[in-house]
Design a protein around this motif. Structure first.
Motif, PDB file in Angstrom:
ATOM      1  N   ARG A 217       0.832  -1.202   0.000  1.00 38.29           N
ATOM      2  CA  ARG A 217       0.000   0.000   0.000  1.00 38.29           C
ATOM      3  C   ARG A 217       0.865   1.251   0.000  1.00 38.29           C
ATOM      4  N   ASP A 218       1.906   1.259   0.847  1.00 41.23           N
ATOM      5  CA  ASP A 218       2.792   2.420   0.914  1.00 41.23           C
ATOM      6  C   ASP A 218       3.642   2.551  -0.337  1.00 41.23           C
ATOM      7  N   ILE A 219       4.064   1.427  -0.882  1.00 41.66           N
ATOM      8  CA  ILE A 219       4.867   1.453  -2.107  1.00 41.66           C
ATOM      9  C   ILE A 219       4.033   2.021  -3.257  1.00 41.66           C
ATOM     10  N   THR A 220       2.786   1.554  -3.387  1.00 36.83           N
ATOM     11  CA  THR A 220       1.897   2.044  -4.439  1.00 36.83           C
ATOM     12  C   THR A 220       1.632   3.534  -4.276  1.00 36.83           C
ATOM     13  N   ARG A 221       1.351   3.949  -3.038  1.00 44.50           N
ATOM     14  CA  ARG A 221       1.063   5.361  -2.762  1.00 44.50           C
ATOM     15  C   ARG A 221       2.230   6.248  -3.170  1.00 44.50           C
ATOM     16  N   ARG A 222       3.447   5.769  -2.932  1.00 41.31           N
ATOM     17  CA  ARG A 222       4.640   6.548  -3.263  1.00 41.31           C
ATOM     18  C   ARG A 222       4.740   6.784  -4.774  1.00 41.31           C
ATOM     19  N   PHE A 223       4.437   5.759  -5.538  1.00 42.96           N
ATOM     20  CA  PHE A 223       4.475   5.927  -6.990  1.00 42.96           C
ATOM     21  C   PHE A 223       3.331   6.823  -7.490  1.00 42.96           C
ATOM     22  N   VAL A 224       2.148   6.643  -6.933  1.00 47.26           N
ATOM     23  CA  VAL A 224       1.006   7.456  -7.338  1.00 47.26           C
ATOM     24  C   VAL A 224       1.259   8.928  -7.029  1.00 47.26           C
ATOM     25  N   GLU A 225       1.849   9.202  -5.873  1.00 50.41           N
ATOM     26  CA  GLU A 225       2.143  10.585  -5.508  1.00 50.41           C
ATOM     27  C   GLU A 225       3.134  11.236  -6.469  1.00 50.41           C
ATOM     28  N   ALA A 226       3.953  10.412  -7.117  1.00 51.73           N
ATOM     29  CA  ALA A 226       4.932  10.949  -8.055  1.00 51.73           C
ATOM     30  C   ALA A 226       4.287  11.554  -9.293  1.00 51.73           C
ATOM     31  N   ILE A 227       3.050  11.159  -9.596  1.00 49.04           N
ATOM     32  CA  ILE A 227       2.363  11.694 -10.781  1.00 49.04           C
ATOM     33  C   ILE A 227       1.175  12.578 -10.404  1.00 49.04           C
ATOM     34  N   SER A 228       0.976  12.782  -9.109  1.00 47.14           N
ATOM     35  CA  SER A 228      -0.169  13.590  -8.671  1.00 47.14           C
ATOM     36  C   SER A 228       0.136  15.071  -8.857  1.00 47.14           C
TER      37      SER A 228
END
Length: 228
Positions: A217-228
């Protein structure tokens, strides 16, 4: 294994923290045992785990040394990593190779101090390896002086007096590996291969990586935040 064989096995390797709290998707259902097995196949030399249940499951899956903790919340203390003898007794009963506990100078539940707790634990379990989860140089130095077998940077950035400290804290690693003779476990903040390589440029005994490997969950969130 003897204590020295345990220390030899984890020397200069990566220990993977396989933990999930009750509000996380991978909590329960024997997930941590499977994560530990995957970590072993990837080359991990040890596992760090929370709760006796997870430790038992992990030990069924892998024969790697385990650093065991129990996270317990008490109303009268900010210390939550193996804060009392109750948790130490429970961990010892699992046969875990290393027991880790908070080694900051913060008061334990019921006002107990670290020195008193550790003296009791060492007397009761003289052959047990104990790791000190520390936040700063002074914590590490004191833990070494009272007889901990290993010191770790686990709590750097997570206590009131270290809040805001960038992790991995390379300055701390440099100082404790230079000035202290006890084996040092680097823990906290490793997300990138380059960070791990820099950590191992110091004479650390081993390094623990958790969230970057075992919390999807944290790994996914980190990548998603990179494109937010």
């Amino acid at each position: 294994m003897t204590n020295q064989e345990i220390l030899n096995q984890i020397h200069r390797g990566v220990i993977v923290s396989c933990q999930a709290l009750p509000d996380e998707p991978l909590y329960g259902y024997h997930f941590m045992g499977h994560l530990a097995f995957a970590a072993k196949e990837g080359g991990a030399v040890g596992i760090r785990a929370n709760t006796c249940e997870d430790i038992v499951d992990i030990k069924k899956e892998v024969d790697l040394p385990v650093i065991g903790i129990i996270k317990s919340v008490y109303d009268d203390s900010d210390v939550y990593i193996t804060p009392t003898m109750k948790e130490i007794d429970a961990l010892a009963a699992t046969g875990v190779e290393i027991i880790a506990l908070d080694a900051t100078d913060r008061p334990r539940p019921n006002g107990l101090d670290l020195d008193t707790l550790f003296k009791e634990a060492r007397a009761k379990y003289p052959n047990q390896l104990f790791m000190a989860d520390c936040s700063c140089y002074e914590d590490c130095k004191h833990a070494a002086e009272i007889g901990f077998d290993l010191v770790g940077t686990t709590l750097c950035g997570y206590t009131a007096k270290t809040k805001g400290t960038a992790i991995p804290n390379y300055d701390l690693l440099s100082r404790i590996t230079t000035e202290l003779s006890v084996p040092v476990i680097a823990e906290g903040g490793v997300w990138e291969r380059g960070q791990l390589q820099k950590v191992f440029s110091y004479p650390v005994h081993a390094a623990v990586i958790g969230t970057a490997i075992t919390r999807p969950r944290d790994i996914t969130r980190r990548f998603v935040e990179a494109i937010s």
